[in-house]
Design a protein around this motif. Structure first.
Motif, PDB file in Angstrom:
ATOM      1  N   ASP A 235       0.875  -1.175   0.000  1.00 21.45           N
ATOM      2  CA  ASP A 235       0.000   0.000   0.000  1.00 21.45           C
ATOM      3  C   ASP A 235       0.909   1.222   0.000  1.00 21.45           C
ATOM      4  O   ASP A 235       1.516   1.550   1.020  1.00 21.45           O
ATOM      5  N   LEU A 236       1.028   1.891  -1.141  1.00 21.52           N
ATOM      6  CA  LEU A 236       1.988   2.976  -1.301  1.00 21.52           C
ATOM      7  C   LEU A 236       1.765   4.092  -0.301  1.00 21.52           C
ATOM      8  O   LEU A 236       2.692   4.526   0.395  1.00 21.52           O
ATOM      9  N   VAL A 237       0.546   4.591  -0.216  1.00 19.82           N
ATOM     10  CA  VAL A 237       0.274   5.721   0.676  1.00 19.82           C
ATOM     11  C   VAL A 237       0.474   5.318   2.131  1.00 19.82           C
ATOM     12  O   VAL A 237       1.019   6.091   2.929  1.00 19.82           O
ATOM     13  N   ALA A 238       0.071   4.106   2.491  1.00 16.86           N
ATOM     14  CA  ALA A 238       0.272   3.644   3.872  1.00 16.86           C
ATOM     15  C   ALA A 238       1.754   3.574   4.207  1.00 16.86           C
ATOM     16  O   ALA A 238       2.169   3.921   5.318  1.00 16.86           O
ATOM     17  N   GLY A 239       2.575   3.125   3.261  1.00 18.00           N
ATOM     18  CA  GLY A 239       4.013   3.081   3.486  1.00 18.00           C
ATOM     19  C   GLY A 239       4.608   4.467   3.640  1.00 18.00           C
ATOM     20  O   GLY A 239       5.458   4.701   4.513  1.00 18.00           O
ATOM     21  N   LEU A 240       4.165   5.401   2.806  1.00 19.38           N
ATOM     22  CA  LEU A 240       4.632   6.781   2.925  1.00 19.38           C
ATOM     23  C   LEU A 240       4.213   7.387   4.258  1.00 19.38           C
ATOM     24  O   LEU A 240       4.988   8.113   4.899  1.00 19.38           O
ATOM     25  N   ARG A 241       3.012   7.086   4.693  1.00 15.42           N
ATOM     26  CA  ARG A 241       2.541   7.586   5.994  1.00 15.42           C
ATOM     27  C   ARG A 241       3.328   6.963   7.140  1.00 15.42           C
ATOM     28  O   ARG A 241       3.627   7.625   8.143  1.00 15.42           O
ATOM     29  N   GLY A 242       3.654   5.674   6.992  1.00 11.26           N
ATOM     30  CA  GLY A 242       4.438   5.014   8.030  1.00 11.26           C
ATOM     31  C   GLY A 242       5.793   5.667   8.225  1.00 11.26           C
ATOM     32  O   GLY A 242       6.266   5.828   9.359  1.00 11.26           O
ATOM     33  N   MET A 243       6.416   6.076   7.133  1.00  8.06           N
ATOM     34  CA  MET A 243       7.706   6.756   7.234  1.00  8.06           C
ATOM     35  C   MET A 243       7.526   8.167   7.795  1.00  8.06           C
ATOM     36  O   MET A 243       8.355   8.632   8.593  1.00  8.06           O
ATOM     37  N   ARG A 244       6.466   8.838   7.407  1.00 14.38           N
ATOM     38  CA  ARG A 244       6.222  10.188   7.910  1.00 14.38           C
ATOM     39  C   ARG A 244       6.024  10.183   9.427  1.00 14.38           C
ATOM     40  O   ARG A 244       6.459  11.104  10.129  1.00 14.38           O
TER      41      ARG A 244
ATOM     42  N   PHE B 237       3.677   2.022 -12.147  1.00 16.38           N
ATOM     43  CA  PHE B 237       4.009   2.793 -10.957  1.00 16.38           C
ATOM     44  C   PHE B 237       3.804   4.281 -11.216  1.00 16.38           C
ATOM     45  O   PHE B 237       4.165   4.781 -12.277  1.00 16.38           O
ATOM     46  N   PRO B 238       3.215   5.026 -10.265  1.00 17.01           N
ATOM     47  CA  PRO B 238       2.997   6.459 -10.471  1.00 17.01           C
ATOM     48  C   PRO B 238       4.304   7.209 -10.622  1.00 17.01           C
ATOM     49  O   PRO B 238       5.202   7.097  -9.799  1.00 17.01           O
ATOM     50  N   ASP B 239       4.395   7.982 -11.685  1.00 16.95           N
ATOM     51  CA  ASP B 239       5.636   8.657 -12.047  1.00 16.95           C
ATOM     52  C   ASP B 239       5.439  10.166 -11.969  1.00 16.95           C
ATOM     53  O   ASP B 239       4.336  10.676 -12.162  1.00 16.95           O
ATOM     54  N   GLY B 240       6.508  10.881 -11.684  1.00 17.50           N
ATOM     55  CA  GLY B 240       6.471  12.335 -11.738  1.00 17.50           C
ATOM     56  C   GLY B 240       5.436  12.941 -10.810  1.00 17.50           C
ATOM     57  O   GLY B 240       5.394  12.658  -9.606  1.00 17.50           O
ATOM     58  N   GLU B 241       4.584  13.752 -11.380  1.00 16.64           N
ATOM     59  CA  GLU B 241       3.564  14.450 -10.593  1.00 16.64           C
ATOM     60  C   GLU B 241       2.601  13.485  -9.915  1.00 16.64           C
ATOM     61  O   GLU B 241       2.064  13.791  -8.849  1.00 16.64           O
ATOM     62  N   ASP B 242       2.388  12.319 -10.517  1.00 14.48           N
ATOM     63  CA  ASP B 242       1.488  11.338  -9.895  1.00 14.48           C
ATOM     64  C   ASP B 242       2.070  10.819  -8.577  1.00 14.48           C
ATOM     65  O   ASP B 242       1.338  10.616  -7.601  1.00 14.48           O
ATOM     66  N   PHE B 243       3.392  10.600  -8.552  1.00 16.87           N
ATOM     67  CA  PHE B 243       3.995  10.159  -7.297  1.00 16.87           C
ATOM     68  C   PHE B 243       4.010  11.290  -6.268  1.00 16.87           C
ATOM     69  O   PHE B 243       3.771  11.064  -5.074  1.00 16.87           O
ATOM     70  N   LEU B 244       4.260  12.507  -6.714  1.00 18.40           N
ATOM     71  CA  LEU B 244       4.194  13.644  -5.791  1.00 18.40           C
ATOM     72  C   LEU B 244       2.793  13.773  -5.200  1.00 18.40           C
ATOM     73  O   LEU B 244       2.637  14.134  -4.029  1.00 18.40           O
ATOM     74  N   ALA B 245       1.774  13.454  -5.989  1.00 22.67           N
ATOM     75  CA  ALA B 245       0.402  13.488  -5.474  1.00 22.67           C
ATOM     76  C   ALA B 245       0.205  12.454  -4.367  1.00 22.67           C
ATOM     77  O   ALA B 245      -0.491  12.712  -3.373  1.00 22.67           O
ATOM     78  N   ALA B 246       0.825  11.278  -4.534  1.00 20.93           N
ATOM     79  CA  ALA B 246       0.737  10.255  -3.482  1.00 20.93           C
ATOM     80  C   ALA B 246       1.436  10.738  -2.218  1.00 20.93           C
ATOM     81  O   ALA B 246       0.936  10.514  -1.093  1.00 20.93           O
ATOM     82  N   MET B 247       2.571  11.419  -2.358  1.00 25.36           N
ATOM     83  CA  MET B 247       3.265  11.970  -1.197  1.00 25.36           C
ATOM     84  C   MET B 247       2.408  13.031  -0.516  1.00 25.36           C
ATOM     85  O   MET B 247       2.336  13.091   0.717  1.00 25.36           O
ATOM     86  N   ARG B 248       1.743  13.849  -1.323  1.00 26.45           N
ATOM     87  CA  ARG B 248       0.870  14.887  -0.762  1.00 26.45           C
ATOM     88  C   ARG B 248      -0.285  14.253   0.018  1.00 26.45           C
ATOM     89  O   ARG B 248      -0.639  14.707   1.116  1.00 26.45           O
TER      90      ARG B 248
END
Length: 241
Positions: A139-148, A206-217
Motif C-alpha cells: 500500500d503505497l500511501v500507507a508506506g509513505l505515511r508510516g515513514m512520515r 508505478f505512479p511517475d512524476g507528478e502522480d507520485f508527488l500526489a501520493a506523497m501529498r
C-alpha cells in the motif's frame, strides 16, 4: 538499484521477501552490471538531495528498503548514524557482513521491518531515504505515511525510483533494454527465473512524476520537489513531514 516485485498484491510481502532471499548473494553485482555502475552516482545524488533539505547536521537517518545497506553507508557522509530497514533478512545478512568488513556496524544498525509498521517511536528521525523500494510497498500511501510518522516535523523524505524516459531516443533505447536485455542478464547472474522479468510492467504501472508527488501529498508531505536523473531513467522525489 533495482529491486524485484511481483505481479499480484496477494501475499506480496512474503513473495518479495522470498525473492530477495534468492537473489541476495548476487544483489550488489547485479546492481553494478544492470545499471552500468550508474547506481553508485544515483545514491550519491539521493543523499545530496536529502542534504539540501536538512536544516542542521542529522543525528539519525532512516533508510527504508535498505537491501545490503549501500545507501545507508552513503548516508553516513551526512554525519550521525543510520538505521536501515528491510523486509528481507537475507538482504540484511549481506548488509551486516558488509558493515562488519568496513568497520561501520557501530554507525549503521540494520532492522527487519515494513514501512507501514516501522518499529520506532514517533518523530525519531531527522530524515529518511528509500531507493528502489516504494514500488514494492503493498500500500503505497500507507508506506509513505508510516515513514512520515517516524520523521520529526519538517524532516525530509527522499525517494529514488525508476521512472519513464520520454525523449527520443532514450525512451526507445530504455524500453528495448528493460524488456529484452535486463531480464536475461538478471536471470543469468542471479539464477532467478522471475526476479528481473518484472521491470517493464512495474515501471509502466508505478505512479511517475507528478502522480507520485500526489501520493506523497496524500500521505501528508509538503514542500514537494522532483529531480530527474539520467535522462529520466530514474527520478528523485522529496517531501517534508
Amino acid at each position: 538499484m533495482i529491486k524485484p516485485t511481483i505481479r499480484e498484491a496477494h501475499g506480496k510481502r512474503a513473495h518479495v521477501e522470498a525473492m530477495f532471499a534468492e537473489i541476495a548473494p548476487r544483489y550488489d553485482v547485479l546492481n553494478r552490471v544492470l545499471s552500468f555502475g550508474v547506481d553508485v552516482w544515483w545514491r550519491k545524488q539521493s543523499v545530496a538531495f536529502l542534504k539540501d533539505a536538512l536544516t542542521a547536521p542529522p543525528e539519525e537517518i532512516l533508510d527504508v528498503a535498505t537491501g545490503t545497506a549501500d545507501l545507508a553507508i552513503e548516508a553516513l557522509s551526512l554525519g550521525g548514524t543510520v538505521v536501515g530497514v528491510d523486509i528481507s533478512d537475507g538482504m540484511l545478512s549481506g548488509g551486516r557482513v558488509k558493515l562488519a568488513d568496513r568497520g561501520l556496524d557501530d554507525r549503521v544498525t540494520l532492522v527487519q521491518g515494513d514501512a507501514t509498521d516501522l518499529p520506532f517511536e514517533t518523530a525519531r528521525f531527522d530524515g529518511a531515504l528509500v531507493a528502489f523500494g516504494v514500488r514494492n510497498f503493498e500500500d503505497l500511501v500507507a508506506g509513505l505515511r508510516g515513514m512520515r510518522r517516524v520523521l520529526k516535523p519538517g524532516a525530509p523524505l527522499v525517494v529514488l525510483e525508476s521512472s519513464h524516459p520520454t525523449t527520443f531516443p532514450v525512451k526507445q533505447g530504455y524500453e528495448f533494454y528493460s524488456r529484452h536485455v535486463l531480464p536475461r542478464v538478471g536471470r543469468a547472474v542471479s539464477g532467478s527465473s522471475e526476479a528481473y522479468e518484472y521491470l517493464p510492467e512495474s515501471v509502466a504501472v508505478f505512479p511517475d512524476g507528478e502522480d507520485f508527488l500526489a501520493a506523497m501529498r496524500t500521505a501528508g508531505y509538503d514542500t514537494l520537489a522532483l529531480q530527474r536523473l539520467t535522462f529520466g531513467v530514474a527520478s528523485l522525489y522529496r517531501g517534508l513531514a
